[in-house]
Scaffold this active site. Structure first.
Site, mmCIF file in Angstrom:
data_model
loop_
_atom_site.group_PDB
_atom_site.id
_atom_site.type_symbol
_atom_site.label_atom_id
_atom_site.label_comp_id
_atom_site.label_asym_id
_atom_site.label_seq_id
_atom_site.Cartn_x
_atom_site.Cartn_y
_atom_site.Cartn_z
ATOM 1 N N ILE A 95 -11.438 -2.459 9.348
ATOM 2 C CA ILE A 95 -10.923 -2.574 7.953
ATOM 3 C C ILE A 95 -9.216 -2.067 7.971
ATOM 4 C CG2 ILE A 95 -10.940 -2.442 5.421
ATOM 5 C CD1 ILE A 95 -13.884 -1.850 6.098
ATOM 6 N N CYS A 96 -8.486 -2.785 7.257
ATOM 7 C CA CYS A 96 -7.285 -1.970 7.159
ATOM 8 C C CYS A 96 -6.993 -1.606 5.751
ATOM 9 C CB CYS A 96 -5.982 -2.928 7.584
ATOM 10 S SG CYS A 96 -4.505 -2.163 7.247
ATOM 11 N N LEU A 97 -7.275 -0.525 5.392
ATOM 12 C CA LEU A 97 -7.066 0.135 3.936
ATOM 13 C C LEU A 97 -6.623 1.387 3.849
ATOM 14 C CD1 LEU A 97 -7.935 -0.707 0.901
ATOM 15 C CD2 LEU A 97 -9.987 0.600 1.362
#
Lengths: 157, 826
Positions: A95-97
């Site tokens: 996940i890119c967060l």
């Protein structure tokens, strides 16, 4: 048992996670949930559902949450276990967060992370995508939804 | 008999045989002459033509003649009288000179036998009986033997002859030996005989105590049997025959040793070793088998004596026989002792479950097993075997919790004796403990056993040390320990401490440690105490006070604070009651009511059952409460109508019945006498309306009175008092006479001072956790849910039984689903 498996669990970390669990359990929020997946407090399994009014509504995703030994000073590693077709999620579930990376802070907890992820589902950051086709298609919500549901049907069920 | 058999066996060479036959025929001729003289004097019977045989005829073809005449005689006369036949045969045998003749005669007999089987058999038996002289018997046997060897008979005949002729133990044993050594007959014939005759031979052989067999073995010519394995097997079989039939030890060891000796002579030591070892093992096996079920006295020492003595006897002659002997002996004795230990260990291990049931009368068996195990170092196998037995024989729904507990207690005592380190107990107890944890009534069974003064646990309660709570790490460690077998424990001090704690714990300590927390026992005891304090309305509670004091010894003062308060409430109530009685006396009231005033927080919650008290009782309550409030101002009594006891005298038309009942039961009964209508008939629905309660509440109480012979059910759901007993004597007597029956109708409100409802509320708070784990992890079994709750909720003390109950409730509320032993969300 827990002490023998893996790194010794710091009592403070265990306590923090236990409290987070209690907060989460008592809050009983709809659409997000998580629980330690084994006897080991450091590995949790989570579930999020897409929020109402978004293309992800009614879709359910399983997550794995892995807490570092120095939690909460380092962010937990969170991945989608259910394949998720989303601009900010790659095909292996990474996940890119920002709050899970450079903007992590010790004031976040499992509940806020899960809420952030739920929000991210319906409100992706298309400017820094991990999944290019999804990001491009985001503008066209109808088509996006069609591809998404097809993907969900194929992979998630 | 022995002498003859000995001769018989020894004179088996052809020359000797001939010599004996010759001397035998000489003797027979002499006898015959004497007999003929006798016959001349006496009157000759007409129907014995066989006797009129001339000397010349005898020389040539005498036997043929005999045979023909015999046949003719038997066929014409139909051979009705077996006595006649017998004497005929005897005469025929007496007249025989040579082997050939006898052979022919036998053929004749067997031919006849084929037609008149039963008569011929009887005749042959009679003949055998008649031939009591040693010489003659020997003759018969030898002739028969030769007949067999020369293959005169076909197989069927052979069997028949075998049946006829071998009734003598000596012959049988001799034949057996020959057959077994494979010498006697062609292969097919031997098989034929083996199948049918040998079994019979075995039996007869018993009579002779095996001795001729050994003698025969001794006589066996050396070196003519190539297959030593067959010899060894035969010898083993013979030994087992010997073992089976020999009562006295010295005789046995002698014979056995002689058998070995004979075998040695036959084949040389090289071949013998195997046979002797095999035979010894066989012997050990049979000796041990005989000990099955004999647990009261130590057996191992006796068996060891027998085996050692046998070995040393073997040694004595082997030493003489060959210089390799010491080595052989060592092997024999060593192997025999090992075999003995092994077999005893196997036997007792197999029986261990039953031995435990019989404990302590089976202490000797345990001691024996312990000796074996310490020599063989096979404790682990013993433990595993017992564990399997326990799982199949004990841990199933048919066994009552009390039975399981009794067996567990017995196993604790037994296995501590068997293995002081406690390892076996740990291994075996683990499934029992796990199983007991799942039973709903385990705790209450233990508590009841614990406080009943005649039980063993009560002594433990009085004598043992304070019970500590298990710490969770220790529990985990326990399970590791079970698989870790014998190794000394290279583990942290804490674990060792826990082991020591477990190891030194007495039976009660172990039972309490079945559950992770001793609190469940204290809670159960509180419930028990509340029930027992309130059941009988007396203020004197010496027994309960003693129980509480005992519990304190083991569970600590603090754990029993609640119980202390309960007892104090009782004492306080007694004083209050006296004051109230005095006050009532002042007012000239008749107040046969005594109340126990309890502090609500310290007593397990009583179920609240609403019903309308009969007027008389309600008035008493009011008066009592009035006086109480005047004595203890600022306090108000809140009655628990479902608890307590009412002593009633039920006045019926022809009798009075004294009953101790619960208030609810009393209320139901008194409804019948209300409004001055003593004999009214009421239905369940009417009663429920009158008492303002449900029909479910009324019915069990009605059944109680029915069982007391006070009420009867006139039609389904309608009851009336039995005013005249004799009119209903049948039903009334039956029911009043049956004490157990009335127990089963005892009041449901009576037995349940319930602590469940508050637990259920606690568990509802945990339900979010359960939903959490089921959502994220998937369907889970009960024990996993329980362990997770224990792990992730700080201070959670839910027992697995409470949890099971709660989850069942959730299933009923349709929030969960139970399938295949796992719970899942709806």
């Amino acid at each position: 048992m827990s002490a023998q498996a893996g790194a010794p669990l710091d009592a403070a970390v265990a306590k923090r996670l236990q409290n987070e669990l209690m907060t989460l359990m008592m809050a009983n929020l709809s659409g997000i949930s998580a629980f330690p997946s084994s006897d080991n407090m450091l590995n949790w399994a989570g579930t999020i559902e897409g929020a109402e009014g978004t293309v992800y509504e009614g879709l359910k995703y399983k997550l794995s949450l892995s807490f570092p030994a120095d939690y909460p000073f380092t962010a937990p590693t969170i991945k989608f276990d259910t394949p998720c077709w989303h601009p900010n999620v790659d095909e292996r579930g990474n996940i890119c967060l920002d709050i899970l990376k450079e903007k992590w802070s010790a004031i976040y907890n499992v509940q806020t992370i899960l809420l952030s992820l739920q929000t991210l589902l319906g409100d992706p950051n298309v400017s820094s995508p991990l999944n290019g086709p999804a990001a491009q298609l985001w503008e066209n919500q109808d088509e996006y939804k069609r591809v998404l549901l097809k993907h969900y049907k194929e992979h998630a069920q | 008999m022995d002498t003859s058999s000995f001769d018989l066996c020894r004179t088996f060479s052809k020359d000797e045989l001939q010599r004996i036959i010759q001397s035998a025929s000489r003797q027979q001729q002499q006898q015959k002459q004497q007999k003929r003289q006798k016959h001349a004097k006496q009157k000759q019977p007409e129907d014995h033509p066989l006797l009129i045989v001339s000397q010349e005829q005898r020389i040539d073809g005498l036997a043929i003649k005999y045979r023909e005449r015999l046949q003719a005689l038997l066929q014409t006369s139909g051979y009705k009288n077996s006595q006649d036949g017998a004497s005929t045969v005897v005469t025929a045998i007496e007249s025989i000179d040579s082997l050939d003749q006898f052979t022919l005669l036998l053929t004749g007999i067997s031919e006849i036998g084929a037609e008149f089987e039963s008569q011929a058999t009887a005749a042959a038996a009679a003949a055998a009986d008649g031939c009591s002289g040693e010489q003659r018997q020997e003759m018969i046997v030898r002739s028969a033997w030769q007949a067999l060897v020369y293959g005169v008979f076909d197989q069927e005949m052979l069997q028949r002859v075998g049946q006829w002729m071998f009734a003598s133990a000596t012959c049988i044993a001799f034949m057996l030996c020959k057959i077994r050594c494979g010498q006697l007959l062609p292969e097919d014939m031997a098989n034929g005989v083996d199948a049918d005759v040998v079994a019979r031979l075995h039996r007869y052989h018993a009579i002779s105590g095996g001795r001729p067999v050994i003698i025969a073995l001794e006589q066996q010519p050396a070196g003519d049997i190539s297959d030593n394995i067959i010899v060894a097997q035969n010898f083993q079989a013979l030994c087992s025959d010997i073992c089976r039939d020999t009562k006295t030890r010295p005789a046995f060891t002698n014979r056995f040793a002689r058998g070995c000796q004979a075998l040695t002579k036959m084949h040389g030591l090289r071949y013998t070793k195997k046979a002797i070892l095999g035979a010894v093992n066989q012997l050990v096996h049979i000796l041990v088998q005989r000990q099955a079920g004999q647990w009261e006295t130590p057996r191992l020492q006796i068996l060891q004596d027998i085996v050692s003595q046998t070995a040393s006897t073997i040694d004595a002659f082997l030493l003489r026989a060959d210089e390799q002997a010491p080595q052989v002996h060592q092997t024999v004795e060593h192997s025999a002792r090992q075999e003995l230990l092994q077999k005893v260990s196997e036997q007792r291990t197999m029986e261990l479950f039953s031995i435990i049931i019989d404990f302590p009368s089976s202490t000797a068996a345990i001691t024996d097993l312990r000796t074996c195990v310490s020599a063989l170092n096979n404790m682990h196998q013993v433990a595993e075997s017992l564990k399997t037995a326990v799982q199949t024989r004990l841990l199933h729904p048919a066994a009552t919790t009390n039975d399981i507990l009794m067996q567990y207690i017995s196993a604790i005592r037994c296995l501590r004796l068997l293995d002081p380190t406690g390892t076996v107990l740990e291994i075996v107890a683990q499934p029992i403990r796990q199983y007991l944890r799942q039973r709903d009534d385990t705790v209450s069974c233990i508590v009841q056993d614990m406080v009943s003064e005649e039980s063993e646990l009560f002594e433990d309660l009085a004598s043992g040390s304070l019970i500590l709570d298990n710490d969770p790490e220790g529990v985990v460690y326990d399970e590791d320990y079970a698989t870790r077998d014998w190794q000394p424990l290279p583990i942290e001090a804490r674990n060792v401490f826990h082991t020591a704690q477990r190891r030194d714990a007495d039976v009660l300590g172990l039972l309490v440690s079945v559950f992770d927390s001793k609190d469940v026992f204290v809670q159960e005891f509180e419930t028990y105490l509340a029930r027992s304090l309130l059941r009988h309305m007396e203020y004197d509670k010496a027994r309960e006070i003693r129980q509480v004091e005992m519990m304190k010894l083991r569970f600590g003062d603090r754990a029993l604070e609640k119980c202390e308060v309960m007892l104090k409430d009782l004492a306080e109530s007694k004083r209050t009651d006296q004051l109230i009685a005095e006050a009532a006396g002042d007012q000239m009231w008749d107040l046969p009511l005594h109340a126990v005033v309890v502090s609500r927080q310290f007593w397990a919650a009583a179920p609240v059952e609403k019903f309308v008290m009969p007027r008389e009782m309600a008035e008493m309550k009011e008066k009592y409460a009035g006086v109480y409030e005047s004595i203890r101002p600022a306090r108000k009594l809140e009655w628990r109508d479902s608890l307590g006891q009412v002593r009633l005298t039920v006045q019926l038309a022809d009798r009075a019945v004294d009953v101790a009942a619960t208030p609810a039961q009393a209320a139901v009964l008194m409804a019948f006498g209300a409004d001055g209508m003593p004999s009214s008939r009421l239905t369940v629905a009417e009663l429920a309306e009158q008492l303002e309660c449900s029909e479910d509440f009324v019915l069990p109480r009605l059944r109680f009175w029915q069982s007391q012979g006070v009420l009867r059910e006139v039609s389904p759901g309608a009851f009336e008092p039995i005013e005249h007993q004799e009119l209903h004597s049948h039903g009334g007597e039956k029911e009043t006479g049956d004490e157990d029956d009335s127990d089963s109708y005892s009041d449901p409100g009576d037995a349940h001072v319930d602590s469940n409802s508050s637990r259920t509320e606690t568990l509802r708070m945990h339900f979010n956790y359960i939903v959490g784990m089921l959502t994220n992890i998937g369907p889970l079994p009960l024990d996993r849910i329980h362990s997770m709750l224990g792990m992730f909720i700080p201070g959670d003390t839910t027992t697995i039984d409470e949890l099971r109950g709660f989850l069942a409730l959730m299933v009923r509320e349709d929030r969960l689903e139970l399938s295949g032993g796992t719970y899942r969300l709806k």
